[in-house]
Design an enzyme around this catalytic site. Structure first.
Site, short mmCIF file in Angstrom:
data_model
loop_
_atom_site.label_atom_id
_atom_site.label_comp_id
_atom_site.label_asym_id
_atom_site.label_seq_id
_atom_site.Cartn_x
_atom_site.Cartn_y
_atom_site.Cartn_z
N LYS A 189 -15.78 59.73 0.11
CA LYS A 189 -17.22 59.39 0.13
C LYS A 189 -17.40 57.91 0.47
O LYS A 189 -18.20 57.55 1.33
CB LYS A 189 -17.85 59.68 -1.25
CG LYS A 189 -18.54 61.02 -1.35
CD LYS A 189 -19.85 60.97 -0.59
CE LYS A 189 -20.60 62.27 -0.52
NZ LYS A 189 -21.53 62.52 -1.58
N LYS B 47 -6.89 43.67 -3.17
CA LYS B 47 -6.41 45.01 -2.76
C LYS B 47 -6.01 45.92 -3.93
O LYS B 47 -5.20 46.83 -3.77
CB LYS B 47 -5.22 44.91 -1.77
CG LYS B 47 -5.38 43.95 -0.63
CD LYS B 47 -6.76 43.88 -0.03
CE LYS B 47 -7.14 45.09 0.80
NZ LYS B 47 -8.52 44.90 1.35
N SER B 48 -6.62 45.65 -5.09
CA SER B 48 -6.28 46.44 -6.28
C SER B 48 -7.33 47.48 -6.64
O SER B 48 -7.21 48.14 -7.67
CB SER B 48 -6.09 45.49 -7.46
OG SER B 48 -5.03 44.60 -7.20
N TRP C 244 -13.85 49.63 -5.16
CA TRP C 244 -13.98 50.90 -5.90
C TRP C 244 -14.62 50.64 -7.27
O TRP C 244 -15.61 51.28 -7.63
CB TRP C 244 -12.58 51.51 -6.04
CG TRP C 244 -12.52 52.90 -6.57
CD1 TRP C 244 -13.57 53.76 -6.78
CD2 TRP C 244 -11.33 53.59 -6.96
NE1 TRP C 244 -13.10 54.95 -7.27
CE2 TRP C 244 -11.75 54.88 -7.39
CE3 TRP C 244 -9.98 53.26 -6.97
CZ2 TRP C 244 -10.83 55.83 -7.84
CZ3 TRP C 244 -9.06 54.21 -7.41
CH2 TRP C 244 -9.48 55.48 -7.84
N SER D 259 -1.08 47.37 1.00
CA SER D 259 -2.50 47.31 1.33
C SER D 259 -2.87 45.90 1.83
O SER D 259 -3.61 45.75 2.81
CB SER D 259 -3.32 47.67 0.08
OG SER D 259 -4.69 47.62 0.36
N HIS E 257 -11.44 37.01 -7.78
CA HIS E 257 -10.01 37.33 -7.61
C HIS E 257 -9.17 36.22 -8.26
O HIS E 257 -7.95 36.18 -8.07
CB HIS E 257 -9.63 37.35 -6.13
CG HIS E 257 -10.06 38.56 -5.36
ND1 HIS E 257 -10.01 39.83 -5.86
CD2 HIS E 257 -10.50 38.69 -4.08
CE1 HIS E 257 -10.43 40.69 -4.93
NE2 HIS E 257 -10.74 40.02 -3.85
S1 PPS Z 1 -10.44 43.55 -1.43
O1 PPS Z 1 -10.44 43.16 0.01
O2 PPS Z 1 -9.50 42.72 -2.22
O3 PPS Z 1 -11.78 43.55 -2.03
O4 PPS Z 1 -9.86 45.04 -1.43
P1 PPS Z 1 -9.96 46.06 -2.64
O5 PPS Z 1 -11.27 46.72 -2.62
O6 PPS Z 1 -9.51 45.42 -3.92
O7 PPS Z 1 -8.83 47.10 -2.28
C1 PPS Z 1 -8.85 47.90 -1.13
C2 PPS Z 1 -7.94 49.07 -1.41
O8 PPS Z 1 -8.59 49.98 -2.32
C3 PPS Z 1 -8.73 51.23 -1.67
N1 PPS Z 1 -9.96 51.91 -2.10
C4 PPS Z 1 -9.96 53.05 -2.82
N2 PPS Z 1 -8.95 53.80 -3.29
C5 PPS Z 1 -9.29 54.94 -3.95
N3 PPS Z 1 -10.56 55.35 -4.15
C6 PPS Z 1 -11.60 54.62 -3.68
N4 PPS Z 1 -12.84 55.06 -3.89
C7 PPS Z 1 -11.32 53.41 -2.98
N5 PPS Z 1 -12.07 52.46 -2.39
C8 PPS Z 1 -11.22 51.56 -1.87
C9 PPS Z 1 -8.73 50.89 -0.19
O9 PPS Z 1 -8.50 52.03 0.61
C10 PPS Z 1 -7.61 49.86 -0.16
O10 PPS Z 1 -6.33 50.44 -0.40
P2 PPS Z 1 -5.35 50.98 0.77
O11 PPS Z 1 -4.06 51.32 0.06
O12 PPS Z 1 -5.18 49.86 1.73
O13 PPS Z 1 -5.99 52.19 1.33
#
Ligand code: PPS
Length: 296
Positions: free
Chosen positions: A232, A49-50, A54, A139, A109
């Site tokens: 997006k 969730k970091s 993205w 998150s 992870h």
């Molecule tokens: S996982 O399941 O561990 O792979 O999740 P992970 O992708 O690490 O984290 C998910 C959180 O990242 C947010 N997220 C983004 N934030 C900003 N910009 C972009 N483009 C983006 N893509 C994913 C996603 O919304 C989750 O955070 P929260 O706070 O829950 O919204």
């Protein structure tokens, strides 16, 4: 005796060195530890969730020179082999990595403590993204709620204690972040912060580009900034997990692309929880030079 849904969920989790992991991962541990990394591997490393999804999309966009169509070739979770992933009879993350032509881009992870040793020996590139613990906790809580394979997180207050104790999947946030922060100068590491990526995505994407040894035009860079913006990626079926069945991820409970902001912890933490957390943070992160931004 038939397992209740709760018991069958718990049966899917085991521990390695006190760190909860999927049982199939633990059952496959010898294969994972024996993984042969190569010197030209790039490993994307994050605590859950970091900002994993993205940074994966950013890395892929850079790798594909900004070609959106090429990035649509598969869902993000299938583009970069996930080293510790195992769900027999499907091929494991290690199997997929072994099939991949070099130069490989892989994902994990795992904490430094659990990383397969060949990554250190091969002097691979590590791209680590850290997110402040409070937003990460929030998150992760919502992810536990919507993920139908993870144990029930209970109430927010209950989950708050579970997260602090590190008894969540992939272990303690504190140990994870400390471990990767401490090795960053000894290995080829680009250490990024989710909050910096939110504040100045172009600057952080440029760092990733340089780290990957790529040189893209300004126009391509701008396109990558736009294509990897939260709004997006939330609409993009290749990144928003909408292709994952509801029986695994129930997005009607909480969307995978939930808010994507810095500071949502303020909507969840009570004043008492915030004080308690700050004290625990001071103890657990004592002696490290790492600094997190908690709001923009
Ligand atoms: S996982 O399941 O561990 O792979 O999740 P992970 O992708 O690490 O984290 C998910 C959180 O990242 C947010 N997220 C983004 N934030 C900003 N910009 C972009 N483009 C983006 N893509 C994913 C996603 O919304 C989750 O955070 P929260 O706070 O829950 O919204």
């Amino acid at each position: 005796m038939a397992l209740t849904p709760e018991l069958s969920k718990q049966a899917k989790w085991k521990e390695i060195a006190g760190i909860p992991l999927a049982a199939a991962t633990v059952d496959n541990w010898n294969q994972i530890q024996a993984f042969k990394a190569k010197p030209d591997d790039l490993l994307i490393c994050t605590y859950p969730k970091s900002g994993t999804t993205w940074i994966q999309e950013i890395v892929d966009m850079i790798e594909q020179n900004g070609d959106v169509e090429k990035c649509q070739r598969d869902t993000i979770q299938h583009r970069h082999p996930f080293i510790e992933w195992a769900r027999p009879p499907q091929p494991s993350g290690v199997d997929k990595a072994n099939e991949m032509p070099s130069p490989r881009i892989l994902k994990t992870h795992l904490s430094t403590q659990l990383l397969p040793p060949s990554f250190w020996k091969s002097n691979c590139k590590f791209l680590y993204v850290a997110r402040n613990a409070k937003d990460c906790m929030v998150s992760y809580y919502h992810f536990y709620r919507m993920n139908q394979v993870l144990p029930d997180p209970g109430t927010w207050d209950e989950y708050f204690e579970t997260f602090i104790s590190g008894k969540v999947n992939w272990g303690s946030w504190f140990d994870h972040v400390r471990g990767w922060w401490e090795i960053r100068d000894r290995y080829q590491t680009l250490f990024l912060f989710y909050e910096d990526m939110k504040r100045d995505p172009k600057r952080e994407i440029q760092k990733v580009m340089q780290f990957m040894g790529k040189n893209l035009d300004e126009e391509v860079l701008e396109k990558i900034v736009q294509e990897t913006a939260f709004e997006k990626m939330k609409e993009n079926p290749m990144t928003n997990r909408s292709t994952v069945p509801k029986s695994l991820l129930d997005q009607s409970i909480s969307p995978f692309m939930r808010k994507g902001t810095v500071g949502d912890w303020k909507n969840h933490f009570t004043v008492a929880q915030n004080e308690k957390f700050d004290e625990i943070y001071r103890q657990k992160m004592k002696g490290t030079s790492i600094n997190f931004c908690m709001e923009l």
